[in-house]
Design a protein around this motif. Structure first.
Motif, short mmCIF file in Angstrom:
data_model
loop_
_atom_site.label_atom_id
_atom_site.label_comp_id
_atom_site.label_asym_id
_atom_site.label_seq_id
_atom_site.Cartn_x
_atom_site.Cartn_y
_atom_site.Cartn_z
N THR A 112 -11.75 9.37 4.69
CA THR A 112 -12.32 10.25 3.68
C THR A 112 -12.36 9.60 2.30
N ALA A 113 -11.61 8.53 2.11
CA ALA A 113 -11.63 7.85 0.81
C ALA A 113 -13.04 7.41 0.45
N SER A 114 -13.83 7.17 1.48
CA SER A 114 -15.22 6.78 1.27
C SER A 114 -15.97 7.70 0.33
N VAL A 115 -15.61 9.00 0.39
CA VAL A 115 -16.32 9.94 -0.48
C VAL A 115 -15.40 10.43 -1.59
N CYS A 116 -14.32 9.70 -1.81
CA CYS A 116 -13.31 10.22 -2.73
C CYS A 116 -12.74 9.07 -3.56
N HIS A 117 -11.65 8.51 -3.14
CA HIS A 117 -11.01 7.45 -3.92
C HIS A 117 -11.30 6.05 -3.41
N GLY A 118 -12.27 5.93 -2.52
CA GLY A 118 -12.66 4.59 -2.07
C GLY A 118 -12.92 3.67 -3.25
N PRO A 119 -13.65 4.15 -4.25
CA PRO A 119 -13.88 3.33 -5.45
C PRO A 119 -12.57 2.84 -6.08
N SER A 120 -11.52 3.61 -5.95
CA SER A 120 -10.26 3.16 -6.55
C SER A 120 -9.81 1.85 -5.90
N ALA A 121 -9.99 1.75 -4.58
CA ALA A 121 -9.63 0.51 -3.89
C ALA A 121 -10.47 -0.64 -4.43
N LEU A 122 -11.75 -0.38 -4.66
CA LEU A 122 -12.61 -1.44 -5.19
C LEU A 122 -12.14 -1.87 -6.57
N GLY A 123 -11.66 -0.90 -7.34
CA GLY A 123 -11.09 -1.25 -8.64
C GLY A 123 -9.85 -2.10 -8.48
N VAL A 124 -9.06 -1.78 -7.47
CA VAL A 124 -7.83 -2.54 -7.21
C VAL A 124 -8.15 -3.99 -6.81
N HIS A 125 -9.22 -4.19 -6.05
CA HIS A 125 -9.59 -5.56 -5.67
C HIS A 125 -9.88 -6.39 -6.91
N GLU A 126 -10.42 -5.74 -7.92
CA GLU A 126 -10.78 -6.45 -9.15
C GLU A 126 -9.58 -6.72 -10.04
N LYS A 127 -8.71 -5.71 -10.15
CA LYS A 127 -7.70 -5.77 -11.20
C LYS A 127 -6.27 -5.54 -10.74
N GLY A 128 -6.07 -5.03 -9.54
CA GLY A 128 -4.72 -4.65 -9.12
C GLY A 128 -4.46 -3.19 -9.47
N VAL B 66 3.90 -6.24 0.46
CA VAL B 66 2.99 -7.02 1.29
C VAL B 66 1.66 -6.28 1.44
N ASN B 67 1.76 -4.98 1.66
CA ASN B 67 0.54 -4.21 1.85
C ASN B 67 -0.27 -4.08 0.57
N VAL B 68 0.44 -3.99 -0.55
CA VAL B 68 -0.26 -4.01 -1.84
C VAL B 68 -1.06 -5.30 -1.93
N GLY B 69 -0.43 -6.39 -1.50
CA GLY B 69 -1.14 -7.69 -1.50
C GLY B 69 -2.38 -7.65 -0.64
N ARG B 70 -2.25 -7.06 0.53
CA ARG B 70 -3.42 -6.98 1.43
C ARG B 70 -4.54 -6.15 0.83
N ILE B 71 -4.16 -4.98 0.32
CA ILE B 71 -5.18 -4.08 -0.21
C ILE B 71 -5.86 -4.71 -1.41
N MET B 72 -5.09 -5.41 -2.22
CA MET B 72 -5.66 -6.03 -3.41
C MET B 72 -6.56 -7.21 -3.06
N ARG B 73 -6.32 -7.86 -1.92
CA ARG B 73 -6.95 -9.13 -1.64
C ARG B 73 -7.84 -9.17 -0.40
N PRO B 74 -8.97 -8.46 -0.41
CA PRO B 74 -9.91 -8.67 0.69
C PRO B 74 -10.35 -10.15 0.74
N ASP B 75 -10.25 -10.81 -0.42
CA ASP B 75 -10.60 -12.23 -0.47
C ASP B 75 -9.61 -13.06 0.34
#
Lengths: 433, 567, 253
Positions: A112-128, B66-75
């Protein structure tokens, strides 16, 4: 009989102080929960037996579990691009089976994050994500910002248990220990009770966050007189207040994740918090909706390396929101079969996605009727997790806790159904891999 | 009932003093036995190198960080992808592998036991959920105590019995193996964005010093007679000049005695804490005084924390350091404060050979191992994935065994490194026996698991055995390092509990391992005082009810409970 | 010169992953051999002969002498030209996501529209989209520091959001409009937008963005420098993003 220390299976607050009275194997009273949590635990009409229909406009006929499971397995085994969606209302133990099922069928698993907080994960990929556990914030924060979220409505006990009213070690004065600021496009109920409400023009949160970052970086001179509907003086005042906080907290919701820019709003907010940590201590937390949506992200990540939207069609997990999320695929009419389990696609998906689901076989695994039932071909009722089934759930701050079983019912669990579907699919596909 | 015989094994079993003897090993029902019958499954090692299964005493393999690392790093997760096989699940990740890859990767190198180095009690359930999913390995977790309110309050009130009672309770609540201390007191200071500057800098609002935290936890450790000593990540990690803090910290435990046959203090990834100079400009290696201290003292052990060039994901409970790194490198940063207990931070970074700072760090790890005379005192680790991913252990092993291999690496490293370090002038090359010590025997000794049958191949030990495709007598490790590395990377056989799990570097079976944890008894009155304090903290400060806090049996499906008690 | 012509046999609904359609992979292969090359329709492996009518004219030893012509709509065929090092791909229709991803050299021309992530993580070569492009033109993969590092992408129509996200080098030209946040998190490279855009250059540390049309919302984190001429046209020059100590150059009409 009163069962104490019960965890609520509704929202991301995962309140664990409920007291539930059970009589003759039935829940008769729920104490300490908010209205919506209590309502879920009290229970309501449920689907009584598995049912099937070929024509989505036709009548359901009651079938046995075996028949429903076998037919579901056949459909999924023969699909080229099956979608396994939902998960957030189940327990972690069944989510692991979902990941395995997705491997077996070479499809996409998404929650369900897809329609909710999925974007938050994308933000996390960028910045933590600079964050912590809710008790850390409860004990320390003296400045609390709610940005694009309305806990008074959506997370009713959040403010008393964690963010605003509780008395913590360093926040012994309770409400008086904090200044509460709300950023939102309209004056919500939460904004009404805040110390300050900042109105932001719809779709302009990103600009406001960037301006605040400039203030925090002592570069306010480049900021124009008004940004996103907020006057510059106010931005400077707010930026300085944030800088001066001992422990500043930002809680955010759909107002940021679903407005213009989506995940960029989150990644910008994370950067603001990171930069504020040069001055005081600051954290940020997404206000997760379903009680175990966080759990799915955790399980999926440790199982596959990615938190959701995992495409297994090529035999190795591939993740790319914008390409592999449920709605990306449904709106392109790619999905040829769907299972909706512990989630309600019918209620939350855009019309175009629902139209596609109307054209393909849909399997619903859920205790309750909901809009997804309307488009289902096979319906498999299961136990209500957290009431009739114990198991693991992750609170919005990623603390994992164990849901209790309160009553016994004669329905299978989600996990049992998934196990059987997996076994049947293996039979259909043969022993090779 | 299953029997196995490995014949013609060239065995290195330092715990039993076996140094390259050609012998047979007999296995029955998962244990090493004297002999087996003629019908036993036979593996002919053909004179090849045989070690006990590898033991990793310090690695970050499971849990929240560790999981924080995974979620943060799809790269990172998009690297090292392998589809499933008949026996294995799909694999992803290099620095933060998925749970399946985590187990397979270790097993492929002949490792069979691993210790998750930092478990926050409030999040221990998560750690165990992941540990349960990691295939093959036997494992344990070290529980964080060093910035904990219960700990600090007991220390401030000078109540050692209460402290010990809390440690016992905390180990039960987290199903942990031992006491882990990270940047003592700093985790609490980080709660408001501060840090502690050294052993005698009091923790704000708690009036105890890091020195007291280390000392008293060490005393509590020995009062409870725990199998492992305290396991310590020193203050001031990652700061030029920190070696002085490190040496002073060693001294804190100098007179602590243990009833068990082991160190009283284990200091971890000391490479990051062996820096001289005053700032990044004049940073230099201080491995020499550290090695000197180790050469003169027997009460402590360390592990390397070796740096490996390339991608890493730093993850520690040292919140302030993680933030400092992220700011310096403008890198992604995830922080994880744990209420009343500790902190954590995760930041991805790259180690570049052309950075002299990274060059110095690289040198220090090796210097620590080579300058310390007794190989038992310095375990080989990379503090996975902080110094680098564990899949690089075979490379590190060859650098310890071969000066030529070190020189080859040095060719790509910034010149300035060699003015600040002594690595270029070190000739010592470790042999097969030394490596067996540094990758299994010493780890088992330090963690107190020899008596559990780990780290050795004596009769009664678990049949955890690694056969490598090297004939030790015919192989000159000082020149054939590529061959040696390849052999250590893909074991010819890895046997776990008597079952072949790896053959020719490929996973053949994925049994579930055990989780080792300690159940300690504390004195009744200390326990009572502790519970009073604990109940108050749950009532007033924790965001979770005590009844929901402790890790339940369901999360440890194959436990091995080590019982011990208050002395 | 080896010319391979592919005509899709059907209008694919479920996306086909065809990273195997590259000059590198086709060089020196006969029509039968190309027909045996496998692509994936969802989870189902399918030989190209099932998906396309294939004809081969001439021969080539290496990729640089190969031309692939796709005649028809491949708006559900992804990853065409992935990682190619040389040669030519001409798509006479629309193409799906990740066309030319990780491209190292050669040329891809798309007569129709390109879906998202065209030229993702490109390091060299040239992509021309004669129609419109979608999201993430020349962008990176989630979590990577760099997207496009080299090469050139030209979109003759419009593009959607996040053009050149995380760009580290190379050049992107959008003749029409671009969506929000072109050049976000740029560390280098050059982006030219002929039409309108919104919030350009957020978190840019280095690089150049030139906008010839209108900017809906300027990022409030740029330092105005003054009027400057670029290729004979006058622009207002800004430097930023100041929050990240950026020295990126933003030219706006």
């Amino acid at each position: 009989m009163i069962i104490k220390d019960v965890l609520c299976p509704f929202c991301g607050c995962l309140c664990d102080d409920l007291a539930v009275e059970v009589e003759n194997n039935k829940v008769v009273d729920v104490k300490h929960a908010c209205k919506i949590g209590a309502s879920k635990i009290m229970g309501h009409d449920r689907i009584k037996a598995p049912m099937m229909r070929d024509d989505k406009n036709g009548e359901f006929r009651e079938v046995s579990y075996d028949e429903a499971i076998n037919e579901s397995a056949k459909i999924l085994a023969n699909s080229k691009r099956p979608l396994l969606y939902g998960w957030a209302s189940g327990v972690c133990e069944m989510m692991k089976k979902g990941v395995l099922l997705n491997e077996e069928v070479g499809g996409i698993i998404d929650n369900t994050a897809s329609v909710c907080h999925g974007p938050s994960a994308l933000g996390v990929h960028e910045k933590g994500l600079p964050t912590g556990t809710l008790g850390q914030f409860a004990n320390r924060s003296d400045l609390v910002v709610f940005w694009g979220c309305n806990p008074v409505q959506a997370h009713p006990r959040h403010m008393s248990r964690y963010s605003v009213f509780n008395k913590g070690f360093f926040t012994a004065k309770g409400r008086k220990s904090r200044k509460v600021v709300v950023f939102d496009v309209r004056k919500t109920d939460t904004a009404e009770m805040a110390d300050e409400y900042v109105q932001v023009n719809p779709g302009e949160d990103y600009l406001v966050i960037s301006a605040l970052r400039a203030v925090v970086a002592d570069k306010a001179d480049v900021v124009p007189d008004s940004v996103g509907g907020v006057p510059k003086e106010k931005l400077v005042e707010l930026g300085e207040a944030m800088k001066g906080a001992k422990y500043g907290m930002v809680y955010f919701g759909m107002g940021l994740t679903q407005s213009r820019g989506k995940y960029k709003n989150i990644d910008n907010a994370v950067s603001l918090i990171t930069e504020l940590n040069a001055h005081g201590k600051h954290s940020i937390l997404p206000m997760r909706g379903h009680y175990n949506v966080t759990g799915f992200g955790q399980v999926c990540a440790w199982e596959t390396g990615f938190a959701n939207a995992v495409d297994m069609s090529r035999g190795i997990p591939y993740y790319n929101p914008g390409e592999t999320c449920s709605n990306d695929l449904l709106m392109r009419e790619e999905i040829d079969a769907a299972m909706v389990i512990a989630g309600d696609a019918g209620a939350h998906f855009p019309a175009q996605s629902i139209a596609r689901m109307g054209k393909v076989p849909v399997i619903q695994v859920d205790p309750f009727h909901n809009p997804t039932t309307e488009m289902a071909n096979i319906v498999i009722p299961t136990k209500v997790s957290g009431v009739e089934l114990e198991g693991t759930a992750y609170r919005m701050d990623a603390v994992s806790l164990r849901m209790r079983k309160l009553v016994d019912v004669d329905f299978p669990s989600d996990e049992e159904v998934l196990d059987k579907i997996i076994a049947k699919i293996r039979e259909i596909k043969g022993a090779s891999s | 009932m299953s029997e196995m015989r490995i014949k013609n094994a060239t065995v290195y079993d330092p715990i039993n003093g076996i140094n390259g003897d050609l012998m047979d090993i007999a296995v029955k029902d998962g244990k090493i036995v004297d002999s087996v019958g003629g019908s036993a499954q036979t593996i002919d090692a053909g004179g090849r190198l045989v070690y006990p299964g590898g033991v990793d005493a310090h690695t970050h393999i499971a849990g929240s960080k560790v999981n924080v690392g995974r979620i943060m790093r799809p790269d990172d997760s998009r690297l090292n992808n392998k589809p499933r096989t008949k026996v294995t699940r799909p694999r992803t990740g290099y620095t933060v592998p998925n749970v399946y890859s985590m187990g397979y990767g270790y097993a492929e190198m002949g490792y069979t036991t691993a210790f998750e180095a930092a478990v926050p009690i409030l999040k221990a359930r998560h750690t165990h959920e992941e540990l349960e999913e990691i295939p093959i390995l036997d494992k344990a977790g070290l529980t964080l105590f060093g910035s904990n309110w219960m700990v600090m309050d007991a220390i401030r009130e000078d109540d050692l019995d209460r402290l010990a009672a809390y440690v016992a309770w905390g180990l039960l609540a987290s199903r942990g193996w031992g006491i882990k201390i990270v940047n003592p007191g700093g985790g609490e200071a980080w709660g408001f964005g501060k840090n502690v500057s050294g052993l005698d800098d009091p923790v704000p609002n708690f009036e105890v010093t890091p020195r007291q935290i280390v000392r008293q936890l060490a005393e509590a450790n020995e009062k409870l007679n725990l199998p492992h000593s305290i396991h310590l990540h020193c203050n001031n990690l990652g700061k030029p000049g920190n070696y002085e803090t490190t040496l002073a910290t060693f001294d804190v435990c100098k007179d602590i005695k243990s009833k068990r046959d082991r160190q009283s203090l284990h200091v971890t990834h000391v490479q990051f804490n062996a820096w001289g100079g005053n700032h990044w400009g004049d940073i230099e290696s201080k491995s020499e005084p550290i090695a000197d201290y180790l050469n003169k003292n027997d009460f402590l052990t360390i592990d390397m924390g070796q740096l490996v060039f390339g991608s890493a994901t730093t993850m520690t409970a040292d919140g302030p350091v993680q933030y400092a790194n992220a700011r310096l490198l403008k890198a992604r940063w995830s922080n994880g404060d744990v209420e009343l207990e500790d902190s954590s931070g995760v930041t991805p970074l790259e180690y570049h050979p052309q950075s002299y700072i990274h060059g110095i760090m690289w040198a220090i790890g090796l210097e620590l191992a080579l300058l310390t005379k007794d190989p038992w005192k310095v375990l080989m680790t990379t503090d996975h994935p902080n110094g680098g991913p564990y899949v690089n252990y075979p490379m590190v092993m060859t650098m310890l065994m071969s000066k030529k291999r070190r020189e080859k690496e040095m060719e790509k490293i910034a010149e300035l490194t060699f003015d600040r370090t002594s690595i270029a002038g070190i000739d010592r090359e470790l042999d097969w026996y030394d490596i067996a010590i540094k990758t299994r025997a010493a780890h088992a000794k330090v963690q107190g698991i020899i008596e559990l049958g780990k780290g050795h191949l004596g009769v009664g030990a678990d049949a955890d055995i690694a056969i490598y495709d090297i004939k030790p007598d015919e192989t000159d490790a000082t020149v054939e390092f590529d061959k040696v590395e390849a052999a250590f990377r893909h074991a010819a056989y890895t046997i776990k509990g008597g079952e072949i799990v790896v053959k020719d570097g490929e996973i053949t079976a994925t049994p579930k391992g055990r989780t080792y944890w300690v159940k300690a008894t504390a004195p009744a009155d200390g326990h009572e005082r502790m519970m009073e304090d604990l109940k108050m903290k749950f009532k007033k400060y924790y965001s979770v009810n005590m009844a929901n806090y402790m890790v339940q049996d369901e999360y440890v499906e194959h436990p091995y409970v080590f019982e011990t008690g208050y002395q | 010169m080896q010319t391979v012509t592919l005509v899709p046999k059907e209008q694919f609904k479920i996306s086909v992953e065809a990273e195997t359609i590259t000059p590198d992979n086709f060089a020196g292969k006969s029509a039968d051999e190309i027909g045996a090359v496998v692509a994936y329709e969802g989870n189902a492996p399918r030989p190209l002969s099932e998906l396309f009518e294939i004809s081969v004219d001439g021969s080539a030893d290496a990729a640089d002498d190969v031309k692939i012509e796709i005649n028809g709509n491949v708006n559900r065929v992804k990853r065409i030209g992935e990682a190619m090092t040389a040669g030519l791909i001409m798509i006479n229709g629309d193409v799906d996501m990740r066309c030319g991803a990780k491209m190292k050299g050669g040329t891809i021309t798309i007569k129709g529209n390109a879906d998202s992530w065209v030229g993702q993580e490109m390091t060299g070569g040239e992509i021309n989209v004669q129609g419109d492009a979608s999201y993430y033109v020349g962008a990176g993969y989630r979590g990577e520091a760099c997207g496009m590092r080299g090469g050139k992408i030209t979109v003759f129509g419009n593009a959607n959001d996040f053009v050149g996200e995380h760009m580290c080098g190379g050049e992107i030209v959008i003749k029409g409009n671009a969506g929000i946040m072109p050049g976000v998190s740029n560390k280098g490279g050059k982006i030219v937008i002929g039409g309108d855009t919104d919030m350009p250059g957020s978190e840019m540390t280095k690089g150049t963005i030139i906008v010839k049309g209108k900017v809906k919302d300027m990022m409030p984190v740029y330092q105005k420098e003054g009027i400057e001429s670029v290729d004979g046209e006058e622009f207002t020059k800004y430097v930023g993003d100041v929050v990240v100590d950026g020295v990126g150059e933003l030219f706006v009409k």
